[in-house]
Design an enzyme around this catalytic site. Sequence first.
Site, short mmCIF file in Angstrom:
data_model
loop_
_atom_site.label_atom_id
_atom_site.label_comp_id
_atom_site.label_asym_id
_atom_site.label_seq_id
_atom_site.Cartn_x
_atom_site.Cartn_y
_atom_site.Cartn_z
N HIS A 25 0.81 -1.22 0.00
CA HIS A 25 0.00 0.00 0.00
C HIS A 25 0.84 1.27 0.00
CE1 HIS A 25 0.02 0.95 4.44
NE2 HIS A 25 0.15 -0.35 4.57
N ASP A 28 5.70 2.07 6.99
CA ASP A 28 4.45 1.35 6.73
C ASP A 28 3.67 2.16 5.69
OD1 ASP A 28 1.98 0.09 6.80
OD2 ASP A 28 1.51 0.67 8.86
N GLU A 88 -5.28 1.55 2.39
CA GLU A 88 -5.16 0.36 3.24
C GLU A 88 -5.44 0.71 4.69
OE1 GLU A 88 -3.17 -2.65 5.84
OE2 GLU A 88 -2.82 -0.51 5.75
N GLU A 89 -4.88 1.84 5.10
CA GLU A 89 -4.93 2.19 6.53
C GLU A 89 -6.34 2.49 7.04
OE1 GLU A 89 -2.58 1.69 8.46
OE2 GLU A 89 -0.68 1.88 7.38
N ASP A 117 3.94 -6.10 3.51
CA ASP A 117 3.61 -5.06 4.49
C ASP A 117 4.46 -5.26 5.74
OD1 ASP A 117 2.34 -2.91 5.73
OD2 ASP A 117 0.34 -3.55 5.14
N HIS A 172 3.30 2.66 13.16
CA HIS A 172 2.35 3.77 13.28
C HIS A 172 2.86 4.89 14.18
CE1 HIS A 172 -1.45 1.65 11.54
NE2 HIS A 172 -0.38 1.52 10.78
CO CO Z 1 -0.32 0.52 8.85
ZN ZN Z 2 0.72 -1.27 6.35
#
Ligand code: CO
Ligand code: ZN
Length: 339
Positions: free
Chosen positions: A64, A166, A198-199, A221, A307
């Site tokens: 992503h 990420d 995606e998130e 990922d 994150h």
């Molecule tokens: Co993420």
């Molecule tokens: Zn991710």
Amino acid sequence: MKGTINLIKKLTSIVGPSGYEDEIREVIKKEVKKLKIKHIEETPLGALIVKVGSGKKKIMLAGHMDEIGILSTHIDKKGFIRFANIGGVSKYGLIGSRIKFVNGVSGLISTEPIKKPEQFSFEKLYIDIGAKNKTAAAKLVPVGTFGVFDKECVVLGNRIISKAMDDRIGCVVMLNVLKKVYNKKLPYQVYFVFTTQEEVGLRGAKTSAFKIDPDFGIALDVTGTGDTPEGYKMAVNLGDGVAIKVKDRSLITHPKLKDVCVKLAEEKNIKYQLEILEWGGTDAGAIHLTRAGIPSTVFSIPTRYIHSQSEMIDMDDVKATEALLEKIITTKDLGNLKF
Ligand code: CO
Ligand code: ZN
């Protein structure tokens, strides 16, 4: 190695919260266009699909492009901006952090005074962009403006920290493997899909998978690690190799598929670990529920502090992930599985 680090720096520096993947997609498209690949297309939700290889069966790879972020929701008289989260943003670690909005405006997050720790909540936080009042602020950052962490990529020897690792690191893995295999004869049609949103719920992958109708799905990922002080009881360590997904909240890898991944890793002496993530999911969660169901898994890049503004990866894991991805799409084992 140097080329990979430069690519990581380039991709992580781009502002690309969910729904605002245009800039990152253009940069990735430029990389792909250097290879003169014919089949490049975009979906209405902004995913970039690059297809190479031939053969009966289709493999969909997904990394992503979007990153977690924030969204302005309200501006008060004095020009302070309230905001909501885009994806899994933790309130801890936000105070003092710099924000860059998609229109280039910068600001910082601070908080109303908090007398007791239990009073600390998202609602107490605000963004100061240095505006004198509401009118000035609204001109620069209207309600509905998306933003991300403003934190640069730093190389710490073999490990690298950055915002948006990420999943820009998944995009890097896919690009590096694409560069290795695009002019080879592959036993499958391999769709390299750079997904969106995606998130906020695997949305770009879900729609791309419906379009492609693949036989197999593999997401690239990040995943958490259990190797920090008093950390999660998780058998994944930074630097111990590619993590082959067994289960997370969104997916159980079909045992036959998992076994093939393990076999291929062992055959090629690729460092690997088995991953059970007790929270979160990935694009593979959406892919495998497409139509009648698509056997899918994830090759995860172990990452500390997911994150946060400084997500840490180890280059050995990146190399191992690339090696396993290259192996599985260039050999026939996966296609020979019967489901
Ligand atoms: Co993420
Ligand atoms: Zn991710």
